[in-house]
Design a protein around this motif. Sequence first.
Motif, PDB file in Angstrom:
ATOM      1  N   LEU A 198       0.833  -1.204   0.000  1.00 27.41           N
ATOM      2  CA  LEU A 198       0.000   0.000   0.000  1.00 27.41           C
ATOM      3  C   LEU A 198       0.864   1.249   0.000  1.00 27.41           C
ATOM      4  CD1 LEU A 198      -3.114  -0.427   2.327  1.00 27.41           C
ATOM      5  CD2 LEU A 198      -3.056   0.102  -0.092  1.00 27.41           C
ATOM      6  N   GLU A 199       2.001   1.188   0.689  1.00 29.11           N
ATOM      7  CA  GLU A 199       2.846   2.372   0.799  1.00 29.11           C
ATOM      8  C   GLU A 199       3.536   2.709  -0.519  1.00 29.11           C
ATOM      9  OE1 GLU A 199       5.167   2.032   4.435  1.00 29.11           O
ATOM     10  OE2 GLU A 199       3.326   1.628   5.548  1.00 29.11           O
ATOM     11  N   VAL A 200       3.842   1.693  -1.306  1.00 31.43           N
ATOM     12  CA  VAL A 200       4.387   1.972  -2.633  1.00 31.43           C
ATOM     13  C   VAL A 200       3.320   2.672  -3.484  1.00 31.43           C
ATOM     14  CG1 VAL A 200       5.310   0.970  -4.751  1.00 31.43           C
ATOM     15  CG2 VAL A 200       6.043   0.083  -2.545  1.00 31.43           C
ATOM     16  N   LEU A 201       2.088   2.251  -3.345  1.00 28.72           N
ATOM     17  CA  LEU A 201       0.999   2.938  -4.050  1.00 28.72           C
ATOM     18  C   LEU A 201       0.890   4.379  -3.570  1.00 28.72           C
ATOM     19  CD1 LEU A 201      -1.925   0.321  -4.118  1.00 28.72           C
ATOM     20  CD2 LEU A 201      -0.370   0.946  -5.971  1.00 28.72           C
ATOM     21  N   SER A 202       0.952   4.543  -2.268  1.00 30.35           N
ATOM     22  CA  SER A 202       0.894   5.886  -1.687  1.00 30.35           C
ATOM     23  C   SER A 202       2.016   6.760  -2.233  1.00 30.35           C
ATOM     24  CB  SER A 202       1.003   5.781  -0.162  1.00 30.35           C
ATOM     25  OG  SER A 202       1.380   7.005   0.400  1.00 30.35           O
ATOM     26  N   TYR A 203       3.209   6.203  -2.301  1.00 27.47           N
ATOM     27  CA  TYR A 203       4.342   6.942  -2.879  1.00 27.47           C
ATOM     28  C   TYR A 203       4.033   7.388  -4.298  1.00 27.47           C
ATOM     29  CZ  TYR A 203       8.735   7.766  -5.272  1.00 27.47           C
ATOM     30  OH  TYR A 203       9.718   8.320  -6.050  1.00 27.47           O
ATOM     31  N   ASN A 204       3.511   6.475  -5.084  1.00 24.11           N
ATOM     32  CA  ASN A 204       3.201   6.806  -6.471  1.00 24.11           C
ATOM     33  C   ASN A 204       2.119   7.869  -6.574  1.00 24.11           C
ATOM     34  OD1 ASN A 204       4.997   5.107  -7.958  1.00 24.11           O
ATOM     35  ND2 ASN A 204       3.780   3.356  -7.319  1.00 24.11           N
ATOM     36  N   LEU A 205       1.141   7.786  -5.717  1.00 30.03           N
ATOM     37  CA  LEU A 205       0.088   8.798  -5.717  1.00 30.03           C
ATOM     38  C   LEU A 205       0.642  10.153  -5.305  1.00 30.03           C
ATOM     39  CD1 LEU A 205      -2.816   6.827  -4.002  1.00 30.03           C
ATOM     40  CD2 LEU A 205      -2.751   7.569  -6.381  1.00 30.03           C
ATOM     41  N   ALA A 206       1.486  10.129  -4.293  1.00 26.15           N
ATOM     42  CA  ALA A 206       1.996  11.386  -3.727  1.00 26.15           C
ATOM     43  C   ALA A 206       2.956  12.094  -4.693  1.00 26.15           C
ATOM     44  CB  ALA A 206       2.677  11.121  -2.394  1.00 26.15           C
ATOM     45  N   SER A 207       3.791  11.311  -5.381  1.00 26.01           N
ATOM     46  CA  SER A 207       4.704  11.916  -6.357  1.00 26.01           C
ATOM     47  C   SER A 207       4.016  11.872  -7.704  1.00 26.01           C
ATOM     48  CB  SER A 207       6.013  11.140  -6.386  1.00 26.01           C
ATOM     49  OG  SER A 207       5.776   9.788  -6.685  1.00 26.01           O
ATOM     50  N   ASN A 208       2.785  12.369  -7.725  1.00 26.60           N
ATOM     51  CA  ASN A 208       1.787  12.053  -8.741  1.00 26.60           C
ATOM     52  C   ASN A 208       2.222  12.227 -10.190  1.00 26.60           C
ATOM     53  OD1 ASN A 208       1.254  14.906  -7.564  1.00 26.60           O
ATOM     54  ND2 ASN A 208       0.579  14.978  -9.688  1.00 26.60           N
ATOM     55  N   ARG A 209       2.205  11.058 -10.821  1.00 27.29           N
ATOM     56  CA  ARG A 209       2.443  11.010 -12.255  1.00 27.29           C
ATOM     57  C   ARG A 209       1.149  10.550 -12.911  1.00 27.29           C
ATOM     58  NH1 ARG A 209       5.467   6.119 -12.517  1.00 27.29           N
ATOM     59  NH2 ARG A 209       3.604   5.548 -11.409  1.00 27.29           N
TER      60      ARG A 209
ATOM     61  N   MET B   1       8.423  17.223  -4.580  1.00 27.63           N
ATOM     62  CA  MET B   1       8.778  15.787  -4.545  1.00 27.63           C
ATOM     63  C   MET B   1       8.726  15.206  -5.952  1.00 27.63           C
ATOM     64  SD  MET B   1       9.449  13.673  -1.895  1.00 27.63           S
ATOM     65  CE  MET B   1       8.831  14.990  -0.853  1.00 27.63           C
ATOM     66  N   VAL B  11      11.890   2.317  -3.310  1.00 26.96           N
ATOM     67  CA  VAL B  11      10.663   2.728  -2.620  1.00 26.96           C
ATOM     68  C   VAL B  11      10.222   1.646  -1.637  1.00 26.96           C
ATOM     69  CG1 VAL B  11       8.265   3.434  -2.893  1.00 26.96           C
ATOM     70  CG2 VAL B  11       9.964   4.119  -4.594  1.00 26.96           C
ATOM     71  N   LEU B  78       7.101   8.924   1.331  1.00 25.04           N
ATOM     72  CA  LEU B  78       6.163   7.845   1.014  1.00 25.04           C
ATOM     73  C   LEU B  78       4.726   8.339   0.871  1.00 25.04           C
ATOM     74  CD1 LEU B  78       7.608   5.078   3.372  1.00 25.04           C
ATOM     75  CD2 LEU B  78       7.623   5.056   0.866  1.00 25.04           C
ATOM     76  N   PHE B 109      -3.895   4.424   6.365  1.00 28.45           N
ATOM     77  CA  PHE B 109      -4.882   3.997   5.376  1.00 28.45           C
ATOM     78  C   PHE B 109      -6.205   3.701   6.074  1.00 28.45           C
ATOM     79  CE2 PHE B 109      -0.716   2.911   3.677  1.00 28.45           C
ATOM     80  CZ  PHE B 109      -0.772   3.507   2.429  1.00 28.45           C
TER      81      PHE B 109
END
Lengths: 209, 209
Positions: A198-209, B1, B11, B78, B109
């Motif tokens: 879930l945290e990898v998903l969160s990372y991806n969302l936060a560094s939003n691409r 970020m 990550v 993260l 979450f």
Amino acid sequence: MKAYKIPEATVMRLSIYSRYINQLQNEGIETISSGQIAEGVGVSSAQVRKDLAYFGEFGTRGVGYKVGELYGHLMKILGLDRRWNVIIIGAGKLGSALALYQGFFDRGFEICAVLDDDEKKIGTRLGDITIEPLEVLKERVKERDIKVGVVAVPAAHSQDVTDKLVAAGVKAILNFSPRVIQVPLGVTLRNVDLSMNLEVLSYNLASNR
Amino acid sequence: MKAYKIPEATVMRLSIYSRYINQLQNEGIETISSGQIAEGVGVSSAQVRKDLAYFGEFGTRGVGYKVGELYGHLMKILGLDRRWNVIIIGAGKLGSALALYQGFFDRGFEICAVLDDDEKKIGTRLGDITIEPLEVLKERVKERDIKVGVVAVPAAHSQDVTDKLVAAGVKAILNFSPRVIQVPLGVTLRNVDLSMNLEVLSYNLASNR
DNA sequence: GACTGTGAAGCCATTCACAGCT
DNA sequence: AGCTGTGAATGGCTTCACAGTC
């Protein structure tokens, strides 16, 4: 079956391929190319061929692979041409869900025992299995020749439980606790860290691409 | 970020580091070196430094890292310096276990809804949550600004459910079904394949080292 | 013509090793 | 003296591209 050094990523993909091939088999398809497998599981066709080539020449040039044959090879490579007995430690929500998960049985893994140290849970049933205390660990591992242990206890106890599994003679451990654990040489460990995913998903969302 | 290209493995390790650092923080430790982190989580110290260096200079040469500060940086990197709302599709054994898993809540979450299409399950409760029908998906995603969806349905329905999640506006999907699924660009997908993990263990046992 | 199997090339992550700072 | 940050070297996985086979 003693190929020199196989990338772990290859083994993971073989597992994916095998289930895709199984699906095709059930649909009655008899021949398939590396390109079709590739499309079905989302990798490149070269990758599929390279992965398979580590273990032999299973295909026919100009034609492809025979589905039934390839499936047999894959299952043998993965060690799934036999059944494996499994013990689960921890009968909480996750441990219980895993104990009842049909997908394991379908692939040749039999949950032989579920242990917990909670008095309230001991004696209650999960499908065919009765939850037992940790004390029976060594006995169950011996009598059922259990090679695989699943750790589904809180982080604080995971190393302790792992040590007990190792002492009982288990050779492979699947750890669901969100804590890094140590195993001696000769024991294989894999971690499934739910929060990490879930945290990898969160990372991806936060560094939003 | 907006760092250029961060390896996914980095990550994943950051997530591991962050929980180890959190543990140290709870133990009252104030300073730590890359070597100590490395030992705690089972990687090399160079790896730890390289991973952290992607995101800035968090340490002090000759000294190490301040635990509290580093934890803050990691959580921010993260995307865990906020809460994320999550919806789970599938209220079977696994979906239910995930809905009740405390570890998710602890890391920010929040499971806002659990949907299923089984009439018998709809209306029953999982902790604070009432299981609802799939029809409310779009509505729940909108009203709770849900970005993360969890797929915990049988393989045959996973692509269908995924398409619905995407249509509803979910941006990240955690797939627990043992089937490869497709998502459009702009949606992040991660797979947790339970059988695959057991099968890698089986492979290792079978090619016994 | 189609597709496999594979050496070579390319690419990416990890490890090394050391300059720089405290 | 101790430890970080980082360019360079290494190692390993993936992709390319094509010879070999049906």
